[in-house]
Design a protein around this motif. Structure first.
Motif, PDB file in Angstrom:
ATOM      1  N   UNK A   1       0.898  -1.460  -0.351  1.00  0.00           N
ATOM      2  CA  UNK A   1       0.610   0.223   0.156  1.00  0.00           C
ATOM      3  C   UNK A   1       0.556   1.103  -0.167  1.00  0.00           C
ATOM      4  N   UNK A   2       1.804   0.939   1.431  1.00  0.00           N
ATOM      5  CA  UNK A   2       2.452   2.736   0.999  1.00  0.00           C
ATOM      6  C   UNK A   2       3.349   2.775  -0.563  1.00  0.00           C
ATOM      7  N   UNK A   3       3.701   1.482  -1.360  1.00  0.00           N
ATOM      8  CA  UNK A   3       4.275   1.310  -2.432  1.00  0.00           C
ATOM      9  C   UNK A   3       3.646   1.717  -3.651  1.00  0.00           C
ATOM     10  N   UNK A   4       2.283   1.068  -3.332  1.00  0.00           N
ATOM     11  CA  UNK A   4       1.038   2.481  -3.874  1.00  0.00           C
ATOM     12  C   UNK A   4       0.728   3.602  -4.539  1.00  0.00           C
ATOM     13  N   UNK A   5       0.858   4.789  -2.836  1.00  0.00           N
ATOM     14  CA  UNK A   5       0.572   5.411  -2.738  1.00  0.00           C
ATOM     15  C   UNK A   5       1.177   6.123  -3.155  1.00  0.00           C
ATOM     16  N   UNK A   6       2.595   6.227  -2.850  1.00  0.00           N
ATOM     17  CA  UNK A   6       3.506   7.089  -3.430  1.00  0.00           C
ATOM     18  C   UNK A   6       3.056   7.123  -5.012  1.00  0.00           C
ATOM     19  N   UNK A   7       3.318   6.042  -5.828  1.00  0.00           N
ATOM     20  CA  UNK A   7       3.387   5.707  -7.531  1.00  0.00           C
ATOM     21  C   UNK A   7       2.071   6.768  -7.564  1.00  0.00           C
ATOM     22  N   UNK A   8       0.651   6.464  -6.178  1.00  0.00           N
ATOM     23  CA  UNK A   8      -0.303   7.351  -7.138  1.00  0.00           C
ATOM     24  C   UNK A   8      -0.230   8.449  -7.213  1.00  0.00           C
ATOM     25  N   UNK A   9       0.941   9.505  -5.783  1.00  0.00           N
ATOM     26  CA  UNK A   9       0.383  10.749  -5.696  1.00  0.00           C
ATOM     27  C   UNK A   9       1.951  11.338  -6.759  1.00  0.00           C
ATOM     28  N   UNK A  10       2.819  10.089  -7.574  1.00  0.00           N
ATOM     29  CA  UNK A  10       3.530  10.879  -8.126  1.00  0.00           C
ATOM     30  C   UNK A  10       2.736  10.958  -9.562  1.00  0.00           C
ATOM     31  N   UNK A  11       2.106  10.227  -9.818  1.00  0.00           N
ATOM     32  CA  UNK A  11       0.700  10.207 -10.848  1.00  0.00           C
ATOM     33  C   UNK A  11       0.235  11.022 -10.734  1.00  0.00           C
ATOM     34  N   UNK A  12      -0.378  11.323 -10.097  1.00  0.00           N
ATOM     35  CA  UNK A  12      -1.501  13.346  -9.560  1.00  0.00           C
ATOM     36  C   UNK A  12      -0.399  13.872  -9.849  1.00  0.00           C
ATOM     37  N   UNK A  13       0.816  14.114  -9.786  1.00  0.00           N
ATOM     38  CA  UNK A  13       1.442  15.088  -9.471  1.00  0.00           C
ATOM     39  C   UNK A  13       2.946  15.228  -9.849  1.00  0.00           C
ATOM     40  N   UNK A  14       2.852  15.106 -11.319  1.00  0.00           N
ATOM     41  CA  UNK A  14       4.835  15.018 -11.538  1.00  0.00           C
ATOM     42  C   UNK A  14       5.491  15.773 -10.594  1.00  0.00           C
ATOM     43  N   UNK A  15       6.428  14.956 -10.355  1.00  0.00           N
ATOM     44  CA  UNK A  15       7.915  16.414  -9.912  1.00  0.00           C
ATOM     45  C   UNK A  15       7.691  16.315  -8.460  1.00  0.00           C
ATOM     46  N   UNK A  16       6.672  16.113  -7.765  1.00  0.00           N
ATOM     47  CA  UNK A  16       6.129  15.923  -6.242  1.00  0.00           C
ATOM     48  C   UNK A  16       7.283  15.787  -5.648  1.00  0.00           C
ATOM     49  N   UNK A  17       8.285  16.497  -4.673  1.00  0.00           N
ATOM     50  CA  UNK A  17       9.322  16.289  -3.658  1.00  0.00           C
ATOM     51  C   UNK A  17       9.229  14.443  -2.289  1.00  0.00           C
ATOM     52  N   UNK A  18       8.688  13.883  -2.817  1.00  0.00           N
ATOM     53  CA  UNK A  18       8.746  12.705  -1.994  1.00  0.00           C
ATOM     54  C   UNK A  18      10.052  12.176  -2.026  1.00  0.00           C
ATOM     55  N   UNK A  19      10.575  12.789  -0.603  1.00  0.00           N
ATOM     56  CA  UNK A  19      11.657  12.059  -0.691  1.00  0.00           C
ATOM     57  C   UNK A  19      12.161  10.955   0.146  1.00  0.00           C
ATOM     58  N   UNK A  20      10.867   9.791   1.288  1.00  0.00           N
ATOM     59  CA  UNK A  20      11.420   8.824   1.107  1.00  0.00           C
ATOM     60  C   UNK A  20       9.864   8.200   1.140  1.00  0.00           C
TER      61      UNK A  20
END
Ligand code: UDP
Length: 257
Positions: A116-135
């Motif tokens: 779920x953690x990995x999928x949530x990160x992927x979904x946020x990256x899909x919605x907001x290209x360039x989103x600054x998720x640092x970890x």
């Protein structure tokens, strides 16, 4: 920016904020010089805080307390004469993520299962290209492994941390570990929000949300929550007693603004 007005529901503080004001407050906290927590206030938590001193302390020390549930909105209206709208934690977190792209926040997502953690990160990256998720890191970690998580958060340089361990576990985690995270300025407890982002848990259909029946939808779709939702009638009873029965309700407006 001044702090929002803070009222008191059965001894638990709640901030008089809408989504826009919450985001302003988040921005001020990120730019501040110390860590603040964001916690959601709902009837279950108000009832639990009556017997859980750690949760109570976490609520009292929070930097932003959002009116997450319709029960709290209703109680604030009845007891404090303030007309609020809900600010669901499951909406504030994605809104902070959307802002992060232009505001330079550095985000870390801690909690939920690895998948779920990995999928949530992927979904946020899909919605907001360039989103600054640092970890990011899943939330199934025992005390012995917690040092690794703390080190990962510190190494990432994150200043905004989302913790999805469920309540009251996430509040207890923050009480214990936030002092070990010197770069973090905002730490939001987000419960099951990563599951929603990952598409594992659906929020109620819009007409039900608009009718303030999201709690009813969750009760039907996640019957294991029934026990927790048993707090709702207790909460309603205590609010009505405080309003009409002469029981003492701690003073409202503890913090002005
Ligand atoms: N969780 C976790 N570690 C734990 C226990 C729970 O990461 O040790 C996660 C769980 O996988 C889920 C979230 O915490 O993603 C809890 O969601 P729930 O809807 O129960 O939280 P609530 O919003 O109701 O507090």
């Amino acid at each position: 920016m001044s702090s929002p007005k803070r009222v008191n529901i059965l001894g638990v503080p709640v901030d008089c904020v809408d989504m826009a004001r919450s985001l302003e407050r988040v921005d001020a906290m990120v730019r501040g010089d110390r860590a603040h927590t964001i916690l959601a206030v709902n009837p279950e938590k108000v009832i639990q805080a009556q017997t859980d001193p750690i949760l109570r302390r976490a609520l009292e020390g929070a930097g932003l307390l959002i009116p997450d549930g319709i029960g709290v909105v209703w109680a604030v209206r009845l007891l404090c004469k303030e007309h609020l709208a809900r600010v669901p934690g499951a909406e504030l977190m994605p809104a902070i993520c959307a802002e992060s792209v232009t505001r330079g926040y550095r985000l870390f997502l801690f909690g939920a299962s690895e998948e779920v953690n990995v999928q949530a990160v992927a979904e946020l990256r899909r919605r907001h290209p360039g989103i600054p998720i640092v970890g990011h890191h899943h939330g199934y970690v025992d005390e012995a492994g917690m040092g690794t998580v703390i080190e990962a958060i510190n190494r990432s340089g994150a200043n905004v941390l989302f913790v999805a361990l469920g309540s009251p576990k996430q509040e207890q985690w923050m009480e214990k570990h936030l002092p070990q995270l010197p770069a973090v300025r905002v730490c939001q407890g987000v419960g099951g929000t990563f599951d929603v982002l990952a598409g594992r848990v659906r929020r109620a259909p819009l007409p039900l949300r608009r009718a303030n029946l999201e709690w009813f939808y969750r009760l039907l779709t996640e019957p294991r929550r029934a026990l927790r939702q048993a707090a709702i009638p207790r909460f309603a009873w205590q609010v009505l007693r405080a309003r009409f029965g002469g029981a003492s309700q701690p003073a409202s407006g503890a913090r002005g603004g």
